[in-house]
Write an enzyme that holds these catalytic residues in place. Structure first.
Site, short mmCIF file in Angstrom:
data_model
loop_
_atom_site.label_atom_id
_atom_site.label_comp_id
_atom_site.label_asym_id
_atom_site.label_seq_id
_atom_site.Cartn_x
_atom_site.Cartn_y
_atom_site.Cartn_z
N ASN A 8 43.11 41.58 40.49
CA ASN A 8 42.61 40.47 40.13
C ASN A 8 43.48 39.37 39.56
O ASN A 8 44.56 40.25 39.11
CB ASN A 8 42.01 41.38 39.78
CG ASN A 8 41.90 40.31 38.43
OD1 ASN A 8 41.96 39.02 38.05
ND2 ASN A 8 39.78 40.94 37.53
N ASP A 10 43.45 36.91 38.52
CA ASP A 10 43.42 36.00 36.84
C ASP A 10 43.85 36.01 36.44
O ASP A 10 44.72 34.75 36.07
CB ASP A 10 42.24 36.26 36.17
CG ASP A 10 40.35 36.93 36.77
OD1 ASP A 10 40.62 36.59 37.89
OD2 ASP A 10 39.55 37.70 36.19
N ARG A 19 50.20 26.32 30.20
CA ARG A 19 51.20 25.06 30.08
C ARG A 19 50.30 24.22 30.90
O ARG A 19 50.82 23.20 31.20
CB ARG A 19 52.25 25.84 30.74
CG ARG A 19 53.14 26.49 29.81
CD ARG A 19 53.96 25.57 28.62
NE ARG A 19 54.15 25.92 27.48
CZ ARG A 19 55.74 25.91 27.82
NH1 ARG A 19 56.35 25.86 28.58
NH2 ARG A 19 56.43 26.38 26.87
N ARG A 46 35.07 32.22 35.40
CA ARG A 46 34.27 31.88 34.13
C ARG A 46 34.51 30.90 33.86
O ARG A 46 33.93 29.82 33.75
CB ARG A 46 35.49 32.59 32.87
CG ARG A 46 35.99 34.45 33.26
CD ARG A 46 36.89 34.70 31.71
NE ARG A 46 36.28 35.99 31.16
CZ ARG A 46 35.71 36.66 30.23
NH1 ARG A 46 34.68 35.89 30.02
NH2 ARG A 46 35.68 38.06 30.18
N HIS A 51 41.13 30.77 32.79
CA HIS A 51 42.25 30.96 33.81
C HIS A 51 41.94 30.76 35.32
O HIS A 51 41.89 29.56 35.87
CB HIS A 51 42.39 32.14 34.23
CG HIS A 51 41.36 34.06 34.11
ND1 HIS A 51 40.02 33.33 34.47
CD2 HIS A 51 41.70 34.87 33.14
CE1 HIS A 51 39.66 34.75 34.49
NE2 HIS A 51 40.70 35.52 33.57
N THR A 101 38.34 40.44 27.68
CA THR A 101 37.94 40.00 29.27
C THR A 101 36.26 40.74 29.21
O THR A 101 35.81 41.21 27.77
CB THR A 101 38.96 41.23 29.13
OG1 THR A 101 38.78 41.84 30.58
CG2 THR A 101 38.97 43.19 28.13
N THR A 102 35.92 40.98 30.03
CA THR A 102 34.64 41.84 30.28
C THR A 102 34.33 42.94 29.43
O THR A 102 35.42 43.96 29.48
CB THR A 102 34.32 42.28 31.74
OG1 THR A 102 34.86 41.07 32.58
CG2 THR A 102 33.55 42.17 31.99
N GLU A 155 30.35 48.95 40.97
CA GLU A 155 31.71 49.01 40.42
C GLU A 155 31.82 49.36 38.85
O GLU A 155 31.18 49.51 38.35
CB GLU A 155 32.74 47.08 40.18
CG GLU A 155 34.39 47.53 40.14
CD GLU A 155 34.52 46.04 39.20
OE1 GLU A 155 33.85 46.18 39.73
OE2 GLU A 155 35.96 46.72 38.51
N HIS A 194 38.76 48.26 35.81
CA HIS A 194 38.98 48.06 34.37
C HIS A 194 39.77 48.72 33.38
O HIS A 194 40.16 50.11 32.98
CB HIS A 194 37.27 47.86 33.26
CG HIS A 194 38.11 46.37 32.88
ND1 HIS A 194 38.67 46.60 31.32
CD2 HIS A 194 37.42 45.21 32.51
CE1 HIS A 194 38.38 46.04 30.55
NE2 HIS A 194 38.14 44.50 31.39
N GLY A 195 40.88 48.46 33.12
CA GLY A 195 42.29 49.27 31.90
C GLY A 195 42.77 50.22 32.63
O GLY A 195 43.82 50.52 32.07
N GLY A 216 43.85 43.96 37.22
CA GLY A 216 44.23 43.18 37.38
C GLY A 216 45.38 43.30 36.35
O GLY A 216 46.66 43.35 36.39
N HIS A 217 45.00 43.42 35.33
CA HIS A 217 45.67 42.81 34.36
C HIS A 217 47.29 43.88 34.17
O HIS A 217 48.89 42.62 33.87
CB HIS A 217 45.29 43.59 32.77
CG HIS A 217 46.03 42.62 31.15
ND1 HIS A 217 47.23 43.94 30.83
CD2 HIS A 217 46.33 41.75 31.13
CE1 HIS A 217 47.37 43.05 29.79
NE2 HIS A 217 47.36 41.67 29.90
N1 PXP Z 1 36.52 45.05 37.20
C1 PXP Z 1 35.91 43.99 36.38
C2 PXP Z 1 34.15 43.60 36.69
C3 PXP Z 1 36.72 42.90 35.47
O1 PXP Z 1 35.88 41.68 34.97
C4 PXP Z 1 37.87 43.08 35.61
C5 PXP Z 1 38.37 42.22 34.55
O2 PXP Z 1 38.71 40.99 34.72
C6 PXP Z 1 38.61 44.47 36.12
C7 PXP Z 1 37.90 45.16 36.94
C8 PXP Z 1 40.44 44.02 35.66
O3 PXP Z 1 40.75 45.04 34.83
P1 PXP Z 1 42.20 44.64 35.03
O4 PXP Z 1 42.78 43.63 34.34
O5 PXP Z 1 42.08 45.74 33.53
O6 PXP Z 1 42.89 45.87 35.36
#
Ligand code: PXP
Length: 241
Positions: A8, A10, A19, A46, A51, A101-102, A155, A194-195, A216-217
């Site tokens: 991800n 984003d 910026r 979004r 982003h 975040t979601t 997911e 996620h996470g 992603g993050h």
């Molecule tokens: N899955 C979904 C549906 C999400 O919304 C996100 C965050 O945008 C992720 C996965 C990835 O999560 P993370 O950025 O914490 O890795």
């Protein structure tokens, strides 16, 4: 089969938007992630465009070699974008304007008609549909009421597992496992995310029914020290245990 990694990107765009600069470019980041072994790229468009911008999704389309997964809410505005840009897959996610975040999975049980209408439009446009769901059997079983073949997969939201303290972690992991099994029994593709970080990913990537992780993050954060290629390489190694 090894678990696949969809990156991800984003937060490459988050840095750019901070910026309002023309850099860093998420499309260049996607190419590096794929070069390092990612099999897919995920972006969340979004409503507030904090982003990723529509133009990013447009530019990614022809450049992503693997799958392009677009996360969107079920709003008319977003469905129209998806119909026009036709990514490989759309993941329907809940969205609150003031969330960082979601925050959780879709309430499929409570929004079955809304999700069905969205999924039907996406399928009509030739786009595969996935749903972001909490590891809650009621939500996963609700897919049965959507209609045969409308949704290709879902997911599992791993957020709770990744935040769990020691005493609760195995219970949260078990919920993810049970949910993955429920999906597999239904012939659905099972994803998770996620996470996730390189320290908590191992337990998730060994669940056999989960074919792909969305991360992603952590990867974009880690790329500050390792570079994105290095961060993706490190994650793929952690996923293999
Ligand atoms: N899955 C979904 C549906 C999400 O919304 C996100 C965050 O945008 C992720 C996965 C990835 O999560 P993370 O950025 O914490 O890795």
């Amino acid at each position: 089969m090894a678990t696949r990694l969809a990156v991800n990107i984003d937060h490459v765009a988050t840095l750019r938007q901070a910026r309002m600069a023309p850099y860093p470019d998420p499309i260049a980041a996607a190419a590096i992630a794929e070069e390092a072994g990612a099999t897919g790229i995920t972006v969340h468009l979004r409503a507030d465009r904090r982003h990723i911008q529509e133009e990013d999704v447009r530019r990614l389309g022809p450049r992503v070699r693997g799958t392009l997964n677009l996360e969107i809410a079920t709003s008319e505005e977003m469905l129209a974008v998806a119909e026009e840009l036709r990514p490989t897959q759309v993941s329907l996610v809940p969205e609150r304007p003031d969330e960082v975040t979601t925050e959780g999975g879709l309430n499929l049980v409570g929004q079955i008609e809304e999700v069905r209408r969205a999924a039907e439009r996406l399928r009509q446009a030739g786009v595969a549909v996935s749903l972001f769901l909490d590891p809650d059997p009621r939500q996963i079983e609700a897919i049965d009421h959507l209609g045969e073949g409308l949704v290709g997969g879902f997911e599992i939201n791993t957020d709770r597992y990744t935040r769990a303290k020691d005493g609760d972690r195995s219970a949260q992991l078990e919920k993810v496992r049970v949910s993955a099994r429920l999906g597999h029994q239904r012939g659905l593709r099972v994803y998770a995310g996620h996470g996730l970080t390189h320290t908590n990913v191992g337990a998730i990537s060994t669940i056999p029914e989960i074919e792909e992780l969305n991360i992603g993050h952590w990867l974009i954060s880690r790329s500050i020290t390792l570079g994105l290629h290095g961060a993706v390489t490190e994650m793929l190694a952690a996923m293999k245990g």
